[in-house]
Each structure stands twice: as structure tokens, then as C-alpha cells.
Design an enzyme around this catalytic site. Structure first.
Site, mmCIF file in Angstrom:
data_model
loop_
_atom_site.group_PDB
_atom_site.id
_atom_site.type_symbol
_atom_site.label_atom_id
_atom_site.label_comp_id
_atom_site.label_asym_id
_atom_site.label_seq_id
_atom_site.Cartn_x
_atom_site.Cartn_y
_atom_site.Cartn_z
ATOM 1 N N GLU A 77 19.418 37.580 30.073
ATOM 2 C CA GLU A 77 19.288 39.234 29.992
ATOM 3 C C GLU A 77 18.579 39.524 29.001
ATOM 4 O O GLU A 77 19.246 39.658 27.764
ATOM 5 C CB GLU A 77 20.682 39.519 30.305
ATOM 6 N N GLU B 286 27.169 47.893 36.403
ATOM 7 C CA GLU B 286 27.515 47.634 35.124
ATOM 8 C C GLU B 286 27.644 48.796 34.269
ATOM 9 O O GLU B 286 26.426 49.105 33.519
ATOM 10 C CB GLU B 286 26.653 46.520 34.250
HETATM 11 C C1 LER Z 1 25.168 44.835 27.546
HETATM 12 O O1 LER Z 1 24.570 45.890 27.275
HETATM 13 C C2 LER Z 1 24.913 44.167 28.926
HETATM 14 O O2 LER Z 1 23.793 44.922 29.487
HETATM 15 C C3 LER Z 1 25.487 42.943 29.312
HETATM 16 O O3 LER Z 1 24.903 42.718 30.732
HETATM 17 C C4 LER Z 1 25.514 41.889 28.438
HETATM 18 O O4 LER Z 1 25.109 40.777 29.222
HETATM 19 MN MN MN Z 2 23.558 44.253 31.440
#
Ligand code: LER
Ligand code: MN
Length: 268
Positions: free
Chosen positions: A146, A240
């Protein structure tokens, strides 16, 4: 495309009640913290079956980073991720979201100059990913690398950065997590960047422009969803985000409806 969510402070504590609520809100899966998966494995496994909701991915919950400056912490990170993937495979989970590092260093904040060169960063990342690629292969899972925005990580910021390192290492079990919050900061055009990375897009994180629930900020999700639809992306879109609306449960349901509408509009 299916919807998943990470845990939220307003969700119930027990995994059965958590998964039941998540399912009733319109989600198809859950992204779990790695530590929770290890510490509460039996409970999670039973709750998955009883509530009929899969744990599809892991995010966080391990020590150190794959690109850690500290060699001991980097080794711990690889060890912890291997343990998490072993457990995840027992639940038929898909894989783990892994940034190069999170909150370790930013070239855009003082002291600006990292203690390691770009070449060394890359070498370290290639080495860690080579090991994790093997773990993923042997457990039938994937690593979802990521890119984060410039204030959260200095090594991988754009989808193209992740693609380049995966190609260089020829890592068949490493794909890309495209996070709309980070892309909104780093990619000139989210839809074009997704199209360029299309062969390697494995996972999606959703949040609006300010990291709160989709629909409450100023990010236009539709061009990115159009690109994902056209490329046949059939994985998860995982929430998220923090929740700004009140009461949070209602705000979260509203956000699920909003994303559903954006997905419908993206098909046209
Ligand atoms: C942190 O900002 C984020 O996007 C998470 O998915 C870290 O893996
Ligand atoms: Mn993330």
C-alpha cells in the site's frame, strides 16, 4: 465489487455481534487487525461461521515495518506477518495490507532528510517483499502493498511506486492496495493511475478527502469506480475511515448507501 469494513469504536466488542451488525449494515466482509486475529482466533473463526460473514483481509497488528530503519524491527515484522498469514489462510482469507512503513518518516516534515538513501530503501523493501512473497505463496494468500501519502511514508507514495517494485522483484503474490484517501493526495488523476496499475490492483481502501466516511467530504469517487468497473476489478472496497456523522451507526449506513449509489452511477 464487494464492500468490507475495518473495526469501529462504535461496533460491539464480541466478534459475533460485530459481524452481525456489519452484515446488517450491508457489508460483505471484514478487514481485521492482525493482533486481534492472533489473540482471538477461535472466537473470530466461530463468529465468522455463526454470523456468516468472512474475514477477508488483515491490516496492521504486527510489529515494525517491511521498510523499517531498524533491522531487528524489520525482522519482527516479517515474522509477525508470516504468523498472521498462516492463521488467515486457515480462515480462507485473501491477504494482508502492508505499507512500506507508516508514520516512520516523512520527507515533507522536519528533519526532511531520511537516515537511509533511496537505493537502500528499495533494497530493503525488495528483500522484505521477497520473503513475504514466499510466505504468501506457501499460505495461498497475498500481500497487498500500500502506497501512503507523503506525510505518512517516504518510500512508496503513488500506485506506480508500488507497481515498479513488484515488477522489479517479479513478486507474483504481491498486489497493490489503492487507498482513495492517499490517492486523492498523491495521484494527479485517480482514474488514470488505477488504469495504469490495473494488472496489479488487488485491494481498495475507501475514505473521503478528509479520512472520514465516504460521502461527507469532497472526493468524487465515480471516475475511480468507473476505472475499476471497466478493468473488471471484482475484489473488496474496504471502508478505512473515521466517522464524523452522528449517530455514527446511522452515518455509517448512510455512507454504505452513498457508495452503492456511486457504484451504480459508475456503471453508466
Ligand atoms: C494508513 O493511512 C493506511 O492507509 C493504512 O491502510 C495503513 O496500512
Ligand atoms: Mn489504507
Amino acid at each position: 465489487m464487494k464492500l468490507a469494513t475495518q473495526d469501529k469504536p462504535f461496533f460491539p466488542e464480541s466478534f459475533f455481534e460485530k459481524f452481525t451488525l456489519v452484515k446488517s449494515m450491508g457489508f460483505d466482509g471484514f478487514e481485521i487487525d492482525g493482533r486481534e486475529l492472533l489473540n482471538r482466533f477461535d472466537e473470530v473463526k466461530k463468529a465468522m461461521a455463526d454470523a456468516d460473514l468472512p474475514v477477508v483481509t488483515v491490516c496492521g497488528g504486527y510489529r515494525g515495518w517491511i521498510g523499517d530503519f531498524d533491522e531487528e524491527k524489520r525482522k519482527l515484522c516479517i515474522k509477525d506477518i508470516a504468523e498472521i498469514l498462516n492463521r488467515l489462510s486457515l480462515l480462507s482469507g485473501k491477504g494482508i495490507v502492508v505499507p512500506a512503513a507508516w508514520g516512520m518518516f516523512s520527507k515533507r516534515l522536519p528533519p526532511m532528510v531520511p537516515p537511509r538513501s533511496e537505493e537502500e530503501d528499495r533494497k530493503v523493501l525488495l528483500e522484505s517483499l521477497d520473503r513475504l512473497n514466499r510466505v504468501a505463496e506457501s499460505t495461498g494468500t497475498l500481500i497487498y502493498l500500500e502506497p501512503l501519502n507523503r506525510y505518512e511514508d517516504h518510500m512508496l507514495n503513488r500506485l506506480g511506486d508500488a507497481v515498479s517494485i513488484i515488477r522489479e522483484g517479479k513478486f507474483s503474490y504481491v498486489k497493490v492496495t489503492a487507498d482513495f484517501y492517499h490517492m486523492n493526495i498523491e495521484e494527479p488523476r485517480i482514474d488514470e493511475s488505477l488504469r495504469e496499475a490495473k494488472d496489479l490492483i488487488g485491494h481498495i481502501h475507501l475514505a473521503d478527502s478528509h479520512r472520514y466516511e465516504p460521502g461527507t467530504g469532497h472526493l468524487d469517487f465515480i471516475p475511480g469506480f468507473k476505472a475499476l468497473t471497466e478493468m473488471g476489478y471484482d475484489g473488496y472496497l474496504t471502508f478505512e475511515c473515521r466517522v464524523i456523522g452522528n449517530p455514527p451507526e446511522e452515518a455509517y449506513k448512510q455512507s454504505v448507501r452513498y457508495i452503492g449509489e456511486c457504484l451504480e452511477k459508475a456503471k453508466k
